[in-house]
Design a protein around this motif. Structure first.
Motif, mmCIF file in Angstrom:
data_model
loop_
_atom_site.group_PDB
_atom_site.id
_atom_site.type_symbol
_atom_site.label_atom_id
_atom_site.label_comp_id
_atom_site.label_asym_id
_atom_site.label_seq_id
_atom_site.Cartn_x
_atom_site.Cartn_y
_atom_site.Cartn_z
ATOM 1 N N SER A 160 0.842 -1.200 0.000
ATOM 2 C CA SER A 160 0.000 0.000 0.000
ATOM 3 C C SER A 160 0.877 1.250 0.000
ATOM 4 C CB SER A 160 -0.912 0.022 1.241
ATOM 5 O OG SER A 160 -0.155 0.253 2.424
ATOM 6 N N ASP A 161 0.207 2.394 -0.098
ATOM 7 C CA ASP A 161 0.836 3.704 0.124
ATOM 8 C C ASP A 161 2.076 3.936 -0.728
ATOM 9 O OD1 ASP A 161 -0.675 5.009 2.601
ATOM 10 O OD2 ASP A 161 -0.544 2.847 2.935
ATOM 11 N N TRP A 162 1.903 3.729 -2.035
ATOM 12 C CA TRP A 162 3.010 3.990 -2.951
ATOM 13 C C TRP A 162 3.250 5.492 -3.097
ATOM 14 C CZ3 TRP A 162 1.587 0.346 -7.647
ATOM 15 C CH2 TRP A 162 1.658 -0.993 -7.216
ATOM 16 N N HIS A 163 2.196 6.281 -3.079
ATOM 17 C CA HIS A 163 2.285 7.742 -3.205
ATOM 18 C C HIS A 163 3.095 8.151 -4.435
ATOM 19 C CE1 HIS A 163 0.305 9.039 0.548
ATOM 20 N NE2 HIS A 163 0.725 7.871 1.008
ATOM 21 N N LEU A 164 2.770 7.525 -5.563
ATOM 22 C CA LEU A 164 3.477 7.840 -6.804
ATOM 23 C C LEU A 164 3.320 9.331 -7.123
ATOM 24 C CD1 LEU A 164 2.475 4.772 -9.022
ATOM 25 C CD2 LEU A 164 4.477 5.034 -7.527
ATOM 26 N N ILE A 191 -1.449 4.017 7.156
ATOM 27 C CA ILE A 191 -0.334 4.238 8.069
ATOM 28 C C ILE A 191 0.956 3.794 7.378
ATOM 29 C CG2 ILE A 191 0.679 3.599 10.289
ATOM 30 C CD1 ILE A 191 -1.714 5.465 10.489
ATOM 31 N N HIS A 192 1.974 4.637 7.406
ATOM 32 C CA HIS A 192 3.200 4.388 6.631
ATOM 33 C C HIS A 192 4.213 3.502 7.338
ATOM 34 C CE1 HIS A 192 2.385 8.352 4.235
ATOM 35 N NE2 HIS A 192 1.559 7.374 3.922
ATOM 36 N N MET A 235 8.809 8.422 3.585
ATOM 37 C CA MET A 235 8.239 9.653 3.057
ATOM 38 C C MET A 235 8.885 10.895 3.652
ATOM 39 S SD MET A 235 6.122 8.695 0.828
ATOM 40 C CE MET A 235 5.527 7.073 0.326
ATOM 41 N N ARG A 236 9.554 10.722 4.793
ATOM 42 C CA ARG A 236 10.241 11.835 5.453
ATOM 43 C C ARG A 236 11.611 11.367 5.953
ATOM 44 N NH1 ARG A 236 5.911 14.930 9.441
ATOM 45 N NH2 ARG A 236 4.577 15.821 7.810
#
Length: 336
Positions: free
Chosen positions: A8-12, A225-226, A247-248
């Protein structure tokens, strides 16, 4: 045996400040495709936040569709769920074309709950199947419309009771399944956030309690949730697969995907570590210690083809002219 891979949460299309992440995301998708083939995965579950925004840039779209095309050349079937960063209608727009390539998109909460229920037969044993229920990210008006369609009384617990009824009815329709899987993109149970998630909430419930799915499903595949983490170990297994890349700079937890096996109606889980395609280095320093950190940074080389990203947090006693230029001059070619 059935094999499912949960991610999940690829955030392309996401950027880190102004820095592009497409190169990392492509390397992850190449690795994911190879892992799917190596593990002989039957079903790929992508639990939301495919893109970082409802209107992703063209390079992110190309990355997504190139991956789906490559996946369609394998025997693996794919189920795509919308997350809070996605546009559900946008994801569903090409669904008729994608369905011909064994790719199913669940972008919106439909009033006909049968549209969220799938029976996944094993290609070599059609008498056995896994039940999959998709619960895409939804807005309050969607749960309201569903509740009215299901005849839920408008009380203070309207949203909670609607969700309970959805979960109960969908589970009941999967009688005889070897296992029942729920894929969702909402907050479940007691979780530990990574800090880079956008807050989401429902009318009347901040986090869906574990009790709502106990006895109804065997595995709950979650997104949003990442930080990869298990919320419940059994009856059912509830798991956030997390984002495949940090991501951060502050995200330091190892990344993984979840490989779920169903054998003789028993569900087991194995975590497969995702390689780190780029180092994110955070330097938190007093001004007088900065030269020491810059010297140490020279010994940290890029592990792959991508340069390291470095964030400097420098505590100044007073404004210092030319500090940024000094740092840039001291950073070598392995860092950005």
């Amino acid at each position: 045996m059935f094999k499912l891979l949960h991610t999940s949460d690829w955030h392309l299309g996401k950027k880190l400040f102004k820095a592009d992440r497409i190169s990392e995301q492509k390397l992850f998708l190449d690795w994911l495709l190879q892992t799917i083939q190596d593990q002989k995965v039957d079903f790929l579950l992508i639990a939301g936040d495919i893109f970082d925004s409802p209107h992703p840039p063209n390079e992110a779209l190309k990355l997504y569709f190139d991956f789906l095309h490559a996946l369609s050349q394998t025997k693996t079937k794919c189920f795509v769920l919308s997350g809070n960063h996605d546009s559900g209608t946008f994801l569903e727009a090409p669904s008729k074309i994608l369905s011909t390539q064994n790719i199913t998109v669940s972008g919106q909460l439909h009033l006909n709950i049968d549209q969220h229920i799938f029976k996944l037969s094993h290609p070599e044993d059609p008498h056995h199947y896994i039940g999959l229920v998709t619960l895409p990210y939804f807005r309050n008006y969607e749960i309201y419309n569903l509740g009215k369609a299901l005849g839920i009384a408008e009380t203070e617990d309207f949203a909670v009771n609607t969700l309970k009824e959805f979960l109960r009815l969908t589970s009941e329709k999967l009688v005889g399944a070897d296992a029942k899987i729920l894929m969702g993109h909402h907050l479940f149970g007691m979780y530990s956030a990574a800090g880079s998630e956008v807050a989401i909430s429902l009318s009347g419930v901040d986090s869906i309690p574990n009790s709502m799915v106990e006895g109804l499903y065997d595995y709950v595949a979650l997104g949003h949730i990442h930080k990869p983490q298990i919320i419940k170990k059994e009856n059912p297994i509830i798991y956030y697969s997390g984002s495949p890349i940090s991501m951060r700079f502050s995200e330091t937890a190892p990344k993984s995907v979840s490989l779920v096996s169903v054998d003789d109606k028993k569900v087991s889980q194995e975590l497969i570590s995702v390689p780190k395609f780029r180092e994110l280095i955070q330097i938190d320093s007093a001004e007088e210690d900065l030269p020491l950190h810059l010297e140490r940074l020279k010994n940290i080389k890029a592990k792959g083809e991508l340069k390291n990203f470095v964030e400097f947090l420098v505590h100044l006693k007073a404004p210092t002219q030319g500090l940024l230029e000094k740092i840039k001059e001291s950073v070598d070619e392995d860092h950005h």
